[in-house]
Enzyme design. Structure first.
Site, mmCIF file in Angstrom:
data_model
loop_
_atom_site.group_PDB
_atom_site.id
_atom_site.type_symbol
_atom_site.label_atom_id
_atom_site.label_comp_id
_atom_site.label_asym_id
_atom_site.label_seq_id
_atom_site.Cartn_x
_atom_site.Cartn_y
_atom_site.Cartn_z
ATOM 1 N N SER A 143 0.864 -1.191 0.000
ATOM 2 C CA SER A 143 0.000 0.000 0.000
ATOM 3 C C SER A 143 0.888 1.225 0.000
ATOM 4 C CB SER A 143 -0.868 0.012 1.264
ATOM 5 O OG SER A 143 -1.508 1.274 1.395
ATOM 6 N N TYR A 156 -1.929 -1.573 10.569
ATOM 7 C CA TYR A 156 -2.064 -1.836 9.124
ATOM 8 C C TYR A 156 -0.858 -1.305 8.358
ATOM 9 C CZ TYR A 156 -3.747 -1.584 4.315
ATOM 10 O OH TYR A 156 -3.862 -1.712 2.949
HETATM 11 N N1 LIG Z 1 -8.744 -0.557 -1.103
HETATM 12 C C1 LIG Z 1 -7.708 0.243 -0.850
HETATM 13 O O1 LIG Z 1 -7.836 1.469 -0.710
HETATM 14 C C2 LIG Z 1 -6.330 -0.331 -0.750
HETATM 15 C C3 LIG Z 1 -5.250 0.554 -0.774
HETATM 16 C C4 LIG Z 1 -3.960 0.046 -0.663
HETATM 17 C C5 LIG Z 1 -3.771 -1.312 -0.537
HETATM 18 N N2 LIG Z 1 -4.840 -2.156 -0.522
HETATM 19 C C6 LIG Z 1 -4.582 -3.577 -0.379
HETATM 20 O O2 LIG Z 1 -5.092 -4.231 -1.528
HETATM 21 C C7 LIG Z 1 -5.527 -5.554 -1.173
HETATM 22 C C8 LIG Z 1 -6.954 -5.775 -1.628
HETATM 23 O O3 LIG Z 1 -7.782 -4.879 -0.937
HETATM 24 P P1 LIG Z 1 -9.336 -4.693 -1.287
HETATM 25 O O4 LIG Z 1 -9.546 -3.253 -1.409
HETATM 26 O O5 LIG Z 1 -9.723 -5.610 -2.379
HETATM 27 O O6 LIG Z 1 -9.979 -5.192 0.094
HETATM 28 P P2 LIG Z 1 -11.411 -5.874 0.357
HETATM 29 O O7 LIG Z 1 -12.385 -5.474 -0.678
HETATM 30 O O8 LIG Z 1 -11.714 -5.559 1.793
HETATM 31 O O9 LIG Z 1 -11.112 -7.443 0.196
HETATM 32 C C9 LIG Z 1 -10.310 -8.098 1.154
HETATM 33 C C10 LIG Z 1 -10.134 -9.538 0.735
HETATM 34 O O10 LIG Z 1 -9.348 -10.198 1.720
HETATM 35 C C11 LIG Z 1 -9.996 -11.413 2.090
HETATM 36 N N3 LIG Z 1 -9.812 -11.716 3.493
HETATM 37 C C12 LIG Z 1 -9.986 -10.879 4.556
HETATM 38 N N4 LIG Z 1 -9.824 -11.557 5.704
HETATM 39 C C13 LIG Z 1 -9.571 -12.857 5.348
HETATM 40 C C14 LIG Z 1 -9.330 -14.039 6.095
HETATM 41 N N5 LIG Z 1 -9.334 -14.043 7.437
HETATM 42 N N6 LIG Z 1 -9.093 -15.176 5.415
HETATM 43 C C15 LIG Z 1 -9.103 -15.203 4.054
HETATM 44 N N7 LIG Z 1 -9.318 -14.104 3.299
HETATM 45 C C16 LIG Z 1 -9.559 -12.956 3.942
HETATM 46 C C17 LIG Z 1 -11.494 -11.165 1.825
HETATM 47 O O11 LIG Z 1 -12.115 -12.404 1.516
HETATM 48 P P3 LIG Z 1 -13.324 -13.037 2.361
HETATM 49 O O12 LIG Z 1 -14.171 -11.919 2.849
HETATM 50 O O13 LIG Z 1 -13.978 -13.975 1.383
HETATM 51 O O14 LIG Z 1 -12.645 -13.763 3.438
HETATM 52 C C18 LIG Z 1 -11.455 -10.286 0.598
HETATM 53 O O15 LIG Z 1 -11.404 -11.099 -0.551
HETATM 54 C C19 LIG Z 1 -5.338 -5.671 0.333
HETATM 55 O O16 LIG Z 1 -4.101 -6.292 0.605
HETATM 56 C C20 LIG Z 1 -5.300 -4.228 0.802
HETATM 57 O O17 LIG Z 1 -4.559 -4.081 2.005
HETATM 58 C C21 LIG Z 1 -6.122 -1.697 -0.636
#
Ligand SMILES: NC(=O)c1ccc[n+]([C@@H]2O[C@H](COP(=O)([O-])OP(=O)(O)OC[C@H]3O[C@@H](n4cnc5c(N)ncnc54)[C@H](OP(=O)(O)O)[C@@H]3O)[C@@H](O)[C@H]2O)c1
Length: 266
Positions: A143, A156
């Site tokens: 991130s 985080y």
């Molecule tokens: N969105 C942003 O602004 C942003 C910015 C920078 C970096 N990121 C990074 O990008 C990546 C994707 O983020 P996103 O925005 O797609 O987040 P998201 O929509 O909240 O999705 C999170 C994913 O992680 C999985 N997950 C969470 N807890 C879990 C567990 N205990 N076991 C297995 N799977 C789990 C969830 O699957 P289930 O619910 O099916 O378990 C879901 O598929 C992450 O690493 C995040 O830190 C995001």
């Protein structure tokens, strides 16, 4: 259906998420078969069906809670024993937005378990096979917050700094053995991530927030190009180069075994 030669199996964690689902689709469109990982079995099944229909690839699912040590071990063993695995995308991530002293210990454990332990253990499971075959790709989602403290995203941000540093060490270690270790550092992106963390993304300036489609499209171009660092929102790459050289210079200046003068007075 894509006619590309089968590129092997890509394992995508966080496949049910705002970023993971699009990323998985993009990989299938490029010719990868998929193993989709997440907790929500029903959502995984629906996604697998949709991607398999549109791409013609084989799409399997593995419903696991990656914060559960036993389930993580089961998945890690499956990956280490499967020579068809050619790419691991560590996209699963979680966060809690809270002042540190109010953060629940379960939230701390969960964030570290997913963002640090699962990512490390799954990378460790696939790396030996990749080295043996002289090829393979590990994509680690970090991130922009890995480079910037934010009081309420305390744990985080620290986990994402870990992802950057681990990936950089693995680039040095595995890069010369034919393995691409790629770090993606997304900016704020419009997904359920923010609501899950307990922060209203609308509190950020709209122009600071990327669409998930744009993020994933940029990340996949970075993958197509075989880049080690994908910084989707950074226009001027010289800023990144200056950051990297400043870091190298800092370490060089500190590797002299002598206390600095300001610590030797009195
Ligand atoms: N969105 C942003 O602004 C942003 C910015 C920078 C970096 N990121 C990074 O990008 C990546 C994707 O983020 P996103 O925005 O797609 O987040 P998201 O929509 O909240 O999705 C999170 C994913 O992680 C999985 N997950 C969470 N807890 C879990 C567990 N205990 N076991 C297995 N799977 C789990 C969830 O699957 P289930 O619910 O099916 O378990 C879901 O598929 C992450 O690493 C995040 O830190 C995001």
């Amino acid at each position: 259906m894509n006619d590309a030669t089968n590129l092997g199996t890509a394992v995508v964690t966080g496949a049910t998420g705002g970023v993971g689902a699009l990323y998985a689709q993009g990989l299938a469109d490029r010719g990868y078969d998929l193993l989709l990982v997440g907790r929500q079995e029903k959502a995984l099944k629906e996604l697998a069906e949709k991607i398999s229909k549109s791409s013609g690839r084989t799409v399997n699912i593995a419903a696991h809670d990656l914060s559960n040590a036993g389930e993580l071990n089961t998945l890690a063993s499956r990956l280490s024993g499967d020579s068809s695995v050619s790419l691991l995308a560590n996209i699963a991530g979680t966060s809690s937005f809270s002042p540190f002293i109010k953060l629940g210990s379960d939230d701390i454990a969960q964030t570290i378990a997913i963002n640090v332990t699962a990512l490390t253990q799954l990378s460790h499971a696939v790396a030996p096979g990749f080295v043996e075959r002289g090829k393979g790709t590990i994509v680690n989602f970090a991130s922009v917050l890995a480079f910037r403290p934010w009081a309420e995203f305390n744990v985080y941000n620290a986990t994402k700094a870990y992802v950057v540093m681990l990936s950089q060490s693995l680039q040095a270690d595995l890069g010369e053995k034919g393995v691409l270790v790629q770090v993606v550092a997304p900016p704020a992106t419009a997904t359920p991530f923010w609501a899950n963390a307990g922060f209203n993304v609308e509190n950020l300036p709209a122009k600071a927030v990327m669409k998930s489609e744009d993020l994933v499209s940029a990340a996949l171009v970075g993958l197509d190009n075989g880049e080690s660092w994908v910084l989707p929102s950074l226009g001027d790459v010289s800023v990144w180069e200056a950051f990297q050289s400043a870091r190298t210079e800092l370490v060089k200046s500190m590797m002299n075994g002598t206390p600095a003068e300001r610590y030797t007075k009195g």
